[in-house]
Motif scaffolding. Structure first.
Motif, mmCIF file in Angstrom:
data_model
loop_
_atom_site.group_PDB
_atom_site.id
_atom_site.type_symbol
_atom_site.label_atom_id
_atom_site.label_comp_id
_atom_site.label_asym_id
_atom_site.label_seq_id
_atom_site.Cartn_x
_atom_site.Cartn_y
_atom_site.Cartn_z
ATOM 1 N N TRP A 42 0.619 1.497 -1.287
ATOM 2 C CA TRP A 42 1.712 0.654 -2.049
ATOM 3 C C TRP A 42 2.265 -0.153 -0.548
ATOM 4 O O TRP A 42 2.706 -1.174 -1.833
ATOM 5 C CB TRP A 42 2.688 1.465 -2.786
ATOM 6 C CG TRP A 42 3.048 0.974 -3.950
ATOM 7 C CD1 TRP A 42 3.270 0.614 -4.871
ATOM 8 C CD2 TRP A 42 4.748 1.433 -2.764
ATOM 9 N NE1 TRP A 42 4.268 -0.054 -5.452
ATOM 10 C CE2 TRP A 42 5.332 0.536 -4.095
ATOM 11 C CE3 TRP A 42 5.604 0.744 -1.870
ATOM 12 C CZ2 TRP A 42 6.174 -0.145 -4.273
ATOM 13 C CZ3 TRP A 42 7.029 1.265 -2.185
ATOM 14 C CH2 TRP A 42 7.681 0.508 -2.872
ATOM 15 N N ILE A 43 2.635 -0.427 0.011
ATOM 16 C CA ILE A 43 3.440 -1.618 1.149
ATOM 17 C C ILE A 43 2.870 -2.246 0.896
ATOM 18 O O ILE A 43 2.527 -3.886 0.825
ATOM 19 C CB ILE A 43 4.162 -0.109 2.653
ATOM 20 C CG1 ILE A 43 5.156 1.136 1.626
ATOM 21 C CG2 ILE A 43 4.770 -1.493 2.976
ATOM 22 C CD1 ILE A 43 5.497 1.525 2.679
ATOM 23 N N ALA A 62 -1.546 -2.564 -6.397
ATOM 24 C CA ALA A 62 -0.100 -1.531 -5.563
ATOM 25 C C ALA A 62 0.209 -0.912 -7.056
ATOM 26 O O ALA A 62 0.289 0.500 -6.676
ATOM 27 C CB ALA A 62 1.378 -2.561 -5.561
ATOM 28 N N MET A 63 -0.147 -0.926 -8.087
ATOM 29 C CA MET A 63 0.071 0.130 -9.022
ATOM 30 C C MET A 63 -0.480 0.927 -8.894
ATOM 31 O O MET A 63 -0.745 2.188 -9.519
ATOM 32 C CB MET A 63 0.344 -0.343 -10.408
ATOM 33 C CG MET A 63 0.586 0.524 -11.570
ATOM 34 S SD MET A 63 -0.630 0.817 -12.440
ATOM 35 C CE MET A 63 0.012 1.931 -13.775
ATOM 36 N N LEU A 64 -2.158 0.754 -8.777
ATOM 37 C CA LEU A 64 -2.844 2.025 -8.358
ATOM 38 C C LEU A 64 -3.040 3.115 -7.825
ATOM 39 O O LEU A 64 -2.767 4.547 -7.451
ATOM 40 C CB LEU A 64 -4.442 1.551 -8.066
ATOM 41 C CG LEU A 64 -5.011 0.815 -9.109
ATOM 42 C CD1 LEU A 64 -6.653 -0.319 -9.223
ATOM 43 C CD2 LEU A 64 -5.231 0.841 -10.766
ATOM 44 N N PHE A 65 -2.062 2.441 -6.280
ATOM 45 C CA PHE A 65 -1.974 3.100 -5.130
ATOM 46 C C PHE A 65 -0.738 4.057 -6.332
ATOM 47 O O PHE A 65 -0.608 5.449 -4.982
ATOM 48 C CB PHE A 65 -0.935 3.060 -4.238
ATOM 49 C CG PHE A 65 -2.911 2.096 -3.516
ATOM 50 C CD1 PHE A 65 -3.139 2.591 -2.003
ATOM 51 C CD2 PHE A 65 -3.506 0.511 -3.850
ATOM 52 C CE1 PHE A 65 -4.553 2.064 -1.881
ATOM 53 C CE2 PHE A 65 -4.283 0.518 -2.912
ATOM 54 C CZ PHE A 65 -5.277 1.271 -2.274
ATOM 55 N N PHE A 112 -5.254 -7.101 1.752
ATOM 56 C CA PHE A 112 -4.223 -5.778 2.071
ATOM 57 C C PHE A 112 -4.830 -4.488 2.841
ATOM 58 O O PHE A 112 -4.841 -3.752 2.924
ATOM 59 C CB PHE A 112 -3.668 -6.060 0.896
ATOM 60 C CG PHE A 112 -2.079 -7.675 0.911
ATOM 61 C CD1 PHE A 112 -2.329 -8.156 1.970
ATOM 62 C CD2 PHE A 112 -2.545 -7.632 -0.726
ATOM 63 C CE1 PHE A 112 -1.690 -9.207 2.086
ATOM 64 C CE2 PHE A 112 -1.590 -8.745 -0.752
ATOM 65 C CZ PHE A 112 -1.185 -9.631 1.011
ATOM 66 N N ILE A 113 -6.333 -4.703 1.486
ATOM 67 C CA ILE A 113 -7.413 -3.542 1.769
ATOM 68 C C ILE A 113 -8.052 -2.949 2.957
ATOM 69 O O ILE A 113 -7.881 -2.029 3.588
ATOM 70 C CB ILE A 113 -8.372 -3.062 0.824
ATOM 71 C CG1 ILE A 113 -9.155 -1.628 0.499
ATOM 72 C CG2 ILE A 113 -9.138 -3.986 0.494
ATOM 73 C CD1 ILE A 113 -7.627 -0.792 0.182
ATOM 74 N N GLY A 158 -0.655 11.787 0.917
ATOM 75 C CA GLY A 158 0.193 11.021 -0.052
ATOM 76 C C GLY A 158 0.501 9.677 1.260
ATOM 77 O O GLY A 158 1.333 8.612 0.816
ATOM 78 N N GLY A 159 1.014 9.683 2.407
ATOM 79 C CA GLY A 159 1.035 8.898 3.749
ATOM 80 C C GLY A 159 0.061 7.522 3.078
ATOM 81 O O GLY A 159 0.850 6.664 3.212
#
Length: 786
Positions: A717-718, A739-742, A318-319, A710-711
């Motif tokens: 997160w998505i 995801a919580m980190l983001f 994902f990253i 922010g984007g």
């Protein structure tokens, strides 16, 4: 809010000249537009925002207007303004340039006053001091009572055991790539752990075994998540309050703290994810100095961290997707920059291919090379892999083995399915339960070596012992009719028209008969794939199918896990569909026949690319097949953001030391609210900009921070959350933490922006500064509430 800011802009620019048009040349790429004040050519926007504008020299009528534009200084010595850091050297903070009438009369006033070396040095020292404070607090919370409880907690039973396997060089199978477990094993080895603790089940006491090295390593990497998040937000927003709020959210979140204190893969995975994100934004900030040493350093470090993330868990993909999207966007903008030659754009493309594709793949492959080199002894993972793979493991019965080359009647054999992670044809004395086909002996596939995997190959029409020395050796050939007798129970492999236990329209396979005597449903025709009738069958190398003589079905395994009555082994069926699939193709692995000469199996050992490919196929299949155990708390992805249900790490009885993984409700619900607010506010701003709305300079700068910085975080997160909705495997609460980190970093940027906009819209500068400070302090203190 947009209407209010427009009215304020009209009041603020009543005496100003129109904004200068934006330039397109190289010199305009990172230009900061300035604000000058009539009668004060030596002052700029910084002086205006921090209150250094001399009140007696400002006309009374204009002083009220100027007071409305004041912004409170950033808490902790940060910049008073909220400007966008230049990204990729092309579009720095494009705030509107407003000049006074004195500018045309005094050209010298165009040069803004720059802060002296002392103030810059003091500001940098302040930032480093805050970073040190944040890091110290993170380490203090993660290492506090790290030795408790002194027994195995939750998945420590898996990953601690796998660390022991590395120390003992024992081969094992796991659904995750090897890097994280190798690092755990290395940490244990360097800290004096000898790899003798069994890690059998949660609650087992560590006693004299040294487990603190492995826990300390995970806590060390988990502690670095907070300063990494601080630096990422600071780089994206250039706001110390936003970075401090993000650090507080992660420092005081009980979920992140708990997950970092035990021998788990999660802190290692999150370390590489955050390190890759930090390297990416640092590289973006160096884009105005392409091909410089820092530019190459951060680009290469991004690739290294991508390899680390994927090497710990496959969700590290994902990253990789996020960095890939950022890279494609960056190259697209470079391609559209007409001031760059095609050769320069080609150099940019080549650099990213080398650092973000070739380097990560090389390092990722190298981790497997080390993995296979270290784990060279036979262990519990052998049965998941092919016979040729097992031949390379010291201690395996196939390693340096010599066995008969061709199959003969009377041989004792094991039959292995060629589909990954299916295992050996197996039977045991337990019967199928009532209502599940015929109540006969169960036949399954089993992944591990076992005496119940042994079968004797016999002729279908005689009970004579083929091993009788007086009888000649008779080889099994392609197309022969055979009978397979289970060595331990003396029952024949059997099928009939009863339906299989789990797979509809497939026939049941059982063990039937007494001492090898059964009926015609025990007869099978053995066929070698792509061979002619009459050819001998070779051990390990011949790919065979077993066709039931009466029903015409093909012996195979569906791969479905049987219930408790089947000991959670895999279902064996006889499928009427004759299409060749790996589920219905087998090979003979073990072969014992004292009447035949032996050959060495060294020539069958696979190459490294073959081993690498096979290991990935086994891991992917094993990952998809994970199922929950009895009394195990699982969860669904929609449970995670609302902190609906946690995980019990330790403590079944009231007297036990109890550990429960659950997030801080204040932090998690604030993050969820922030995502909703960001989507709303970001949509409004994006629509306003697209429609050509003229935003005030301050609002435009903050809007760019919100949309761009922010984007990036919203995309993270998505990517780290929504793919779990598509997964069919078992899911747990801890899967949400990347995801919580983001979402926490997005919360820091969003609320700092909202507070700045709120303070900017107030007429009273003292009230604005007070509300801004109070708002930040309230958020910081609120995160510590549990």
């Amino acid at each position: 809010m947009l209407c209010a800011t427009s009215r304020l802009l009209a009041a603020r620019t009543a005496t100003a000249l129109p904004a200068q048009p934006r330039g397109r040349g190289p010199g305009a790429r990172c230009r900061r537009r300035e604000l000058h004040f009539p009668g004060h050519p030596e002052l700029d926007l910084d002086d205006f925002l921090t209150g250094r504008l001399a009140r007696p020299s400002v006309p009374v009528g204009r002083r009220a207007i100027l007071r409305r534009g004041r912004m409170p200084p950033a808490v902790g010595g940060g910049p008073a303004r909220s400007e966008l850091r230049p990204r990729r050297g092309r579009c720095g903070p494009q705030t509107a340039r407003v000049v006074g009438p004195d500018e045309t009369a005094k050209p010298a006033a165009r040069s803004r006053k720059r802060p002296g070396w002392g103030s810059r040095h003091f500001e940098a020292a302040g930032r480093w001091a805050l970073l040190a404070l944040v890091t110290l607090l993170s380490f203090a919370t993660r290492f506090h009572r790290l030795d408790e409880p002194p027994h195995v907690c939750w998945d420590e039973t898996h990953f601690g055991k796998m660390g022991s396997y590395y120390i003992n060089r024992t081969f094992f199978f796991d659904v995750h790539p090897p890097l994280g477990k190798m690092l755990i094993g290395l940490a244990g080895y360097l800290s004096g752990y000898d790899g003798t603790f069994l890690f059998q089940k949660p609650g087992d006491k560590y006693e004299h075994h040294n487990y603190m090295g492995m826990r300390g390593f995970c806590a060390f990497l988990g502690s670095l998540l907070v300063p990494f998040a601080y630096l990422i937000v600071l780089e994206l927003s250039n706001s110390l309050p936003a970075a401090l709020l993000t650090a507080a959210l992660l420092t005081f979140d009980t979920g992140c703290l708990t997950l970092s204190q035990y021998i788990l893969l999660d802190p290692i995975l999150m370390f590489f994810i955050m390190a890759a994100m930090l390297s990416m934004v640092k590289h973006n900030s160096c884009a105005n100095r392409p091909f410089s040493a820092p530019w190459w350093f951060w680009l290469s470090l991004t690739g290294i961290n991508l390899a680390g993330a994927l090497g710990v868990k496959f969700v590290g993909l994902f990253i990789i997707l996020q960095v890939g999207w950022n890279t494609i966007s960056d190259l697209w903008h470079l391609f559209g920059d007409l001031s760059l030659s095609v050769v320069t754009v080609g150099k940019h493309l080549t650099a990213r291919i080398l650092c973000l594709i070739v380097l990560p793949l090389t390092l990722y492959t190298a981790t497997y090379a080390v993995h296979f080199m270290v784990l060279n002894k036979s262990g519990p993972g052998d049965g998941f892999f092919s016979s040729a793979f097992q031949a390379r493991l010291s201690g395996n019965n196939l390693h340096n083995a010599s066995i008969p080359e061709h199959l003969a009647y009377g041989s004792v054999i094991t039959v292995k399915n060629l589909r990954m992670a299916i295992g050996y044809l197996h039977s045991h004395r337990h019967l199928y339960p009532e209502g599940i086909g015929a109540r006969q002996q169960q036949v399954t596939t089993y992944l591990h070596k076992d005496y119940n995997n042994l079968w004797i190959i016999k002729k279908h029409n005689t009970n004579a012992d083929p091993l009788d020395p007086s009888l000649p050796v008779e080889f099994v050939r392609h197309g022969d009719i055979i009978r397979l007798e289970h060595k331990e129970t003396s029952r024949n492999l059997h099928s009939h028209y009863h339906e299989a236990p789990l797979t509809r329209k497939h026939y049941q396979v059982t063990g039937y008969g007494i001492n090898g005597t059964g009926d015609s449903n025990d007869f099978w025709r053995i066929e070698v794939v792509n061979r002619k009738f009459g050819n001998r069958i070779k051990v390990l190398r011949s790919r065979i199918r077993l066709i039931h003589l009466v029903t015409g079905c093909v012996l195979g395994s569906s791969g479905k896990v049987l219930p408790k009555w089947g000991w959670e082994q895999l279902e064996v069926t006889c499928t009427p569909y004759l299409k060749e699939t790996l589920n219905s193709i087998w090979n003979v692995e073990d072969h014992i026949n004292p009447k035949l000469p032996n050959i060495s199996l060294d020539v069958l050992q696979p190459s490294f690319p073959e081993v690498l490919l096979e290991s990935h196929m086994v891991m992917i299949r094993g990952n998809n097949g994970l199922k929950p155990k009895d009394n195990e708390f699982t969860s669904k992805p929609w449970h995670w953001p609302v902190n609906y249900q946690g995980l019990r790490f330790s403590g079944i009885n009231d007297t036990d030391f109890r550990v429960y993984l659950l997030g801080n409700p204040v932090v998690w619900w604030l993050n969820l609210l922030s995502i909703a607010l960001y989507l709303l506010l970001g949509s409004i701003i994006a629509v306003a900009v697209q429609r050509g709305a003229h935003l005030p300079a301050e609002v435009e700068g903050l809007s760019q921070v919100l949309l761009r910085g922010g984007g990036q975080l919203l995309l993270g997160w998505i990517l780290h959350y929504f793919p779990f909705f598509l997964m069919g495997r078992i899911l747990y609460f801890h899967h949400y933490f990347p995801a919580m980190l983001f979402s926490s970093m997005l919360t820091g940027i969003l609320w700092d922006t909202l507070l700045r906009l709120w303070a900017w819209s107030l007429a009273s500068s003292s009230l604005a500064r007070g509300l801004y400070v109070v708002g930040n302090l309230s958020l910081l203190l609120g995160t510590a509430y549990r």
